[in-house]
Scaffold this motif. Sequence first.
Motif, PDB file in Angstrom:
ATOM      1  N   ASP A   1      -1.240  -1.652  -6.362  1.00 19.53           N
ATOM      2  CA  ASP A   1      -1.655  -2.031  -7.723  1.00 19.53           C
ATOM      3  C   ASP A   1      -2.451  -0.919  -8.399  1.00 19.53           C
ATOM      4  O   ASP A   1      -2.543  -0.843  -9.620  1.00 19.53           O
ATOM      5  N   ASN A   2      -3.069  -0.103  -7.563  1.00 21.94           N
ATOM      6  CA  ASN A   2      -3.915   0.969  -8.060  1.00 21.94           C
ATOM      7  C   ASN A   2      -3.160   2.242  -8.385  1.00 21.94           C
ATOM      8  O   ASN A   2      -3.681   3.137  -9.023  1.00 21.94           O
ATOM      9  N   VAL A   3      -1.921   2.286  -7.891  1.00 19.64           N
ATOM     10  CA  VAL A   3      -1.201   3.546  -7.957  1.00 19.64           C
ATOM     11  C   VAL A   3      -0.921   3.965  -9.394  1.00 19.64           C
ATOM     12  O   VAL A   3      -1.029   5.135  -9.741  1.00 19.64           O
ATOM     13  N   ASP A   4      -0.648   2.992 -10.252  1.00 15.29           N
ATOM     14  CA  ASP A   4      -0.402   3.337 -11.646  1.00 15.29           C
ATOM     15  C   ASP A   4      -1.619   4.005 -12.256  1.00 15.29           C
ATOM     16  O   ASP A   4      -1.511   4.978 -12.997  1.00 15.29           O
TER      17      ASP A   4
ATOM     18  N   SER B   1       0.832  -1.195   0.000  1.00 14.95           N
ATOM     19  CA  SER B   1       0.000   0.000   0.000  1.00 14.95           C
ATOM     20  C   SER B   1       0.864   1.241   0.000  1.00 14.95           C
ATOM     21  O   SER B   1       1.978   1.221   0.503  1.00 14.95           O
ATOM     22  N   ILE B   2       0.328   2.305  -0.570  1.00 10.10           N
ATOM     23  CA  ILE B   2       0.962   3.598  -0.371  1.00 10.10           C
ATOM     24  C   ILE B   2      -0.100   4.572   0.098  1.00 10.10           C
ATOM     25  O   ILE B   2      -1.284   4.377  -0.157  1.00 10.10           O
TER      26      ILE B   2
ATOM     27  N   GLY C   1       1.539  15.224 -14.234  1.00 17.40           N
ATOM     28  CA  GLY C   1       2.984  15.007 -14.154  1.00 17.40           C
ATOM     29  C   GLY C   1       3.397  13.547 -14.207  1.00 17.40           C
ATOM     30  O   GLY C   1       4.581  13.238 -14.154  1.00 17.40           O
ATOM     31  N   GLY C   2       2.415  12.638 -14.258  1.00 15.22           N
ATOM     32  CA  GLY C   2       2.730  11.219 -14.300  1.00 15.22           C
ATOM     33  C   GLY C   2       3.478  10.762 -13.066  1.00 15.22           C
ATOM     34  O   GLY C   2       3.320  11.315 -11.979  1.00 15.22           O
TER      35      GLY C   2
ATOM     36  N   LEU D   1     -10.817   3.505  -9.058  1.00 19.15           N
ATOM     37  CA  LEU D   1      -9.808   3.711  -8.031  1.00 19.15           C
ATOM     38  C   LEU D   1     -10.407   3.367  -6.684  1.00 19.15           C
ATOM     39  O   LEU D   1     -11.504   3.791  -6.379  1.00 19.15           O
ATOM     40  N   ASP D   2      -9.716   2.626  -5.912  1.00 17.03           N
ATOM     41  CA  ASP D   2     -10.196   2.353  -4.567  1.00 17.03           C
ATOM     42  C   ASP D   2      -9.243   2.962  -3.564  1.00 17.03           C
ATOM     43  O   ASP D   2      -8.046   2.981  -3.784  1.00 17.03           O
ATOM     44  N   PHE D   3      -9.773   3.472  -2.480  1.00 19.61           N
ATOM     45  CA  PHE D   3      -8.883   3.792  -1.375  1.00 19.61           C
ATOM     46  C   PHE D   3      -9.570   3.455  -0.076  1.00 19.61           C
ATOM     47  O   PHE D   3     -10.779   3.280  -0.016  1.00 19.61           O
ATOM     48  N   SER D   4      -8.770   3.334   0.957  1.00 23.02           N
ATOM     49  CA  SER D   4      -9.301   2.962   2.252  1.00 23.02           C
ATOM     50  C   SER D   4      -8.827   3.950   3.294  1.00 23.02           C
ATOM     51  O   SER D   4      -7.723   4.479   3.194  1.00 23.02           O
ATOM     52  N   ILE D   5      -9.669   4.197   4.264  1.00 25.92           N
ATOM     53  CA  ILE D   5      -9.275   4.986   5.419  1.00 25.92           C
ATOM     54  C   ILE D   5      -9.430   4.092   6.637  1.00 25.92           C
ATOM     55  O   ILE D   5     -10.446   3.415   6.779  1.00 25.92           O
TER      56      ILE D   5
END
Lengths: 399, 176
Positions: free
Chosen positions: A80-83, A58-59, A91-92, A163-167
Amino acid sequence: MRVDVRALGACNRLAERGAGQAAGALTDLTGTDLSVEVTGASVASGEDLAEAFAGRESIGVSVGLRGGLEGEAVLAFDADNVDALLSLLPGGASMGRSAVTEVGNIALGGFLDGWANYLGKAIDMTPPRYFEADGAAVLPDGALAGDGVFLFESRLDATTTDLDFSIYMLPDSGEFRDLVVGKTAPAAAPGADGGAGNDGVDTTAVPYESLATFASLAKRGSANAADNIAMMTGLDTSVDVSRLRFVPLADVPAEVGVEPHAGTVFELQGEPSGYLAILFEEESAARIAASMLPSEPDEPLGGMAENALCELGNVMTSGFIDGWANVLGTSITHSPPEFVHDIGSATISPLIAKLSQRQDYGFVIDAAIRTEGVQTRCDVYALPDERELTRALDRLSES
Amino acid sequence: MSHPPSSRERTLSRDGSGAADAGRIKVGVSDLSVATGGETLTTSGLGSCVAVALVDRSTGVRGLLHAMLPNGTETDTGIERPGKYVDTGIETLIAELEAAGASPDRLEARVAGGAEMLDLTDAVGPRNVARAEQCLDAAGIPVVERAVGDGVGRTVRFRADGRLVVRAADGFERTL
């Protein structure tokens, strides 16, 4: 510690608004329209979390909290989602770290603003700390040791990518704990304590420990269902994901999505009553059905395949509810299967509508079950009646 | 305590990007949204749920509702999302359209969805449609087109020209 289900609803709403802010921030940064599809809260024990996070990278960012809430809050993207995230940014990859930090900071800020308003107390955030973490190291300190954490997960929908993210937040941090146990949220749901279906003042409070028990129960049900498939088809079958989440019911259809699905739905009677849907994407449905038939069917999802899927649904559902009934000490039966084949979300919306007559939020157990050899995967959505589940869990903690 | 309708937070495409590439506004289940520019309002996966599309052609102000249940009065959960119910949803949508510059007298309606998907769930689809017709009639809003009933899921797009494109699960598309 008792968790008030209605208060959990209010918490989820705050998380949803925070996710909305995050989506807004990302929209501004990327120029791509993003909207929040689903926000759910789940409760997971330390053990489950360690298992769920094994092998995942994770990041994200973490912030320390002081004031109205104490402790640590973490916002994480799956590596895996970061790309996908970076591909949206002008800015890629070079923007990666600062963009993630900015998005995370804005999202957590929005998330916590909502909580501060709700609590009527300011929450101070330390500057965001960017991290890249392996496995369960992403979680706030102490998450694996205690009762577990509350996860607020959101899925953002962009035109081109999901895109998924978690808190993650720990329930042990004082004020947050008061909030989820309902101490500071007496007005969490207007009208919650009125009306015909009210069966007592305390019906929405669940002992936190039994929620964790129920989460593992979900796992047991899925494992039973998978075993039954294996016995019936002779195919190696495993459970990919299995968890208990607390979500606004209205978000469930969006989660199933608009792809065509086929499968079966059941009504459950007993304690808890509710519904269970077993849905395959079309090709998956056709493949598993064909693997169960002696010869190739004329139509991929015609009458013969329908019978095969109903039969499969029957054994899976029996497996699921047997697992629950054993642990809860109740008796649960199911209706005959009803075959569905349509837009995924359309197949599940009538079940959601029925359940929504009594509740706005629900515990959803989702499980993804995969068979080897035949490339197929199905999602199981178990939708128990909230009040009846609460009662059953409550009894469990007393015995 | 009041909560703004969730559509406010979801309609991110409204933040001033202009009408030329106005994009789409997704309307979720139990949700409603209003468009005043060239945006396309969309909602997907209508099974037993019903979509009510209202337009005031002279101002171009449009609104779309995706309601799940017929009556707000049949609930004991409190009305947290007016768009959850056909009756409270239509009432709220008319009020929001009026606030956005539409005249209730000029509104016309298109209705889609309300399929009878399952035997398990006692005809909630047809009841949604009946309630929509009833509420629109009471508000004096004519229903000019409909694609309702049967056992088929639908996805709709409410275009800037006020037409409603209804796509069924089998890919069959109709413009109302």
